[in-house]
Write a protein that holds these residues in place. Structure first.
Motif, PDB file in Angstrom:
ATOM      1  N   ALA A  36       0.822  -1.210   0.000  1.00  0.00           N
ATOM      2  CA  ALA A  36       0.000   0.000   0.000  1.00  0.00           C
ATOM      3  C   ALA A  36       0.859   1.265   0.000  1.00  0.00           C
ATOM      4  CB  ALA A  36      -0.936  -0.010   1.211  1.00  0.00           C
ATOM      5  N   ALA A  37       2.116   1.170   0.356  1.00  0.00           N
ATOM      6  CA  ALA A  37       2.999   2.336   0.436  1.00  0.00           C
ATOM      7  C   ALA A  37       3.491   2.753  -0.952  1.00  0.00           C
ATOM      8  CB  ALA A  37       4.188   2.030   1.330  1.00  0.00           C
ATOM      9  N   PRO A  38       3.708   4.047  -1.148  1.00  0.00           N
ATOM     10  CA  PRO A  38       4.220   4.525  -2.437  1.00  0.00           C
ATOM     11  C   PRO A  38       5.727   4.285  -2.552  1.00  0.00           C
ATOM     12  CG  PRO A  38       3.981   6.362  -0.940  1.00  0.00           C
ATOM     13  CD  PRO A  38       3.424   5.158  -0.227  1.00  0.00           C
ATOM     14  N   PRO A  39       6.230   4.142  -3.779  1.00  0.00           N
ATOM     15  CA  PRO A  39       7.664   3.921  -3.976  1.00  0.00           C
ATOM     16  C   PRO A  39       8.445   5.236  -3.953  1.00  0.00           C
ATOM     17  CG  PRO A  39       6.564   3.867  -6.076  1.00  0.00           C
ATOM     18  CD  PRO A  39       5.492   4.053  -5.030  1.00  0.00           C
ATOM     19  N   VAL A  40       8.302   6.002  -2.876  1.00  0.00           N
ATOM     20  CA  VAL A  40       8.929   7.313  -2.760  1.00  0.00           C
ATOM     21  C   VAL A  40       9.742   7.380  -1.476  1.00  0.00           C
ATOM     22  CG1 VAL A  40       8.449   9.788  -2.581  1.00  0.00           C
ATOM     23  CG2 VAL A  40       6.989   8.359  -3.992  1.00  0.00           C
ATOM     24  N   ASP A  41      10.970   7.828  -1.567  1.00  0.00           N
ATOM     25  CA  ASP A  41      11.839   8.045  -0.411  1.00  0.00           C
ATOM     26  C   ASP A  41      11.949   6.827   0.501  1.00  0.00           C
ATOM     27  OD1 ASP A  41      12.293  10.679  -1.225  1.00  0.00           O
ATOM     28  OD2 ASP A  41      10.553  11.418  -0.123  1.00  0.00           O
ATOM     29  N   GLY A  42      11.939   5.635  -0.054  1.00  0.00           N
ATOM     30  CA  GLY A  42      12.107   4.421   0.740  1.00  0.00           C
ATOM     31  C   GLY A  42      10.888   3.996   1.540  1.00  0.00           C
ATOM     32  N   LYS A  43       9.756   4.648   1.320  1.00  0.00           N
ATOM     33  CA  LYS A  43       8.549   4.325   2.097  1.00  0.00           C
ATOM     34  C   LYS A  43       8.068   2.903   1.826  1.00  0.00           C
ATOM     35  CE  LYS A  43       7.047   8.997   2.753  1.00  0.00           C
ATOM     36  NZ  LYS A  43       6.069  10.021   2.546  1.00  0.00           N
ATOM     37  N   ALA A  44       8.166   2.445   0.595  1.00  0.00           N
ATOM     38  CA  ALA A  44       7.744   1.082   0.275  1.00  0.00           C
ATOM     39  C   ALA A  44       8.647   0.068   0.964  1.00  0.00           C
ATOM     40  CB  ALA A  44       7.744   0.862  -1.236  1.00  0.00           C
TER      41      ALA A  44
END
Length: 96
Positions: A36-44
């Protein structure tokens, strides 16, 4: 998936930015997951580590990203017995 002295190394193929985090099945020799996390700034990656730790009932520090920080294909070291991961996989793949 393979056993190591510390636990298990698991190959994962992820689809970030999905509606919910879930196991999809197997894909090209790896466990396929929707995140569910976006592939931005290591969030995924952070979400993947936290989710796996929760699912496998181990400490978050027991899940370590070995390879694939900027890729959909990842390899993780997990500090749990192989049998625990196998039981979890059987439960998640049979439920879906």
């Amino acid at each position: 998936m393979r056993r190591t002295a510390e636990g298990v190394v698991l190959d994962v193929s992820v689809v970030p930015g999905s509606k919910r985090t879930e196991v999809v099945g197997l894909h090209d020799g790896a466990l396929r997951l929707r995140l569910a996390a976006p592939p931005v700034d290591g969030k995924a990656n952070e979400a993947l580590v936290a989710w796996l730790a929760t699912e496998l009932r181990c400490a978050r520090r027991g899940v370590c990203l070995l390879r694939g920080a900027a890729s959909r294909r990842k390899q993780l070291a997990i500090s749990v017995p192989l049998e625990s991961v196998t039981r979890w996989l059987q439960g998640t793949t049979s439920a879906g």
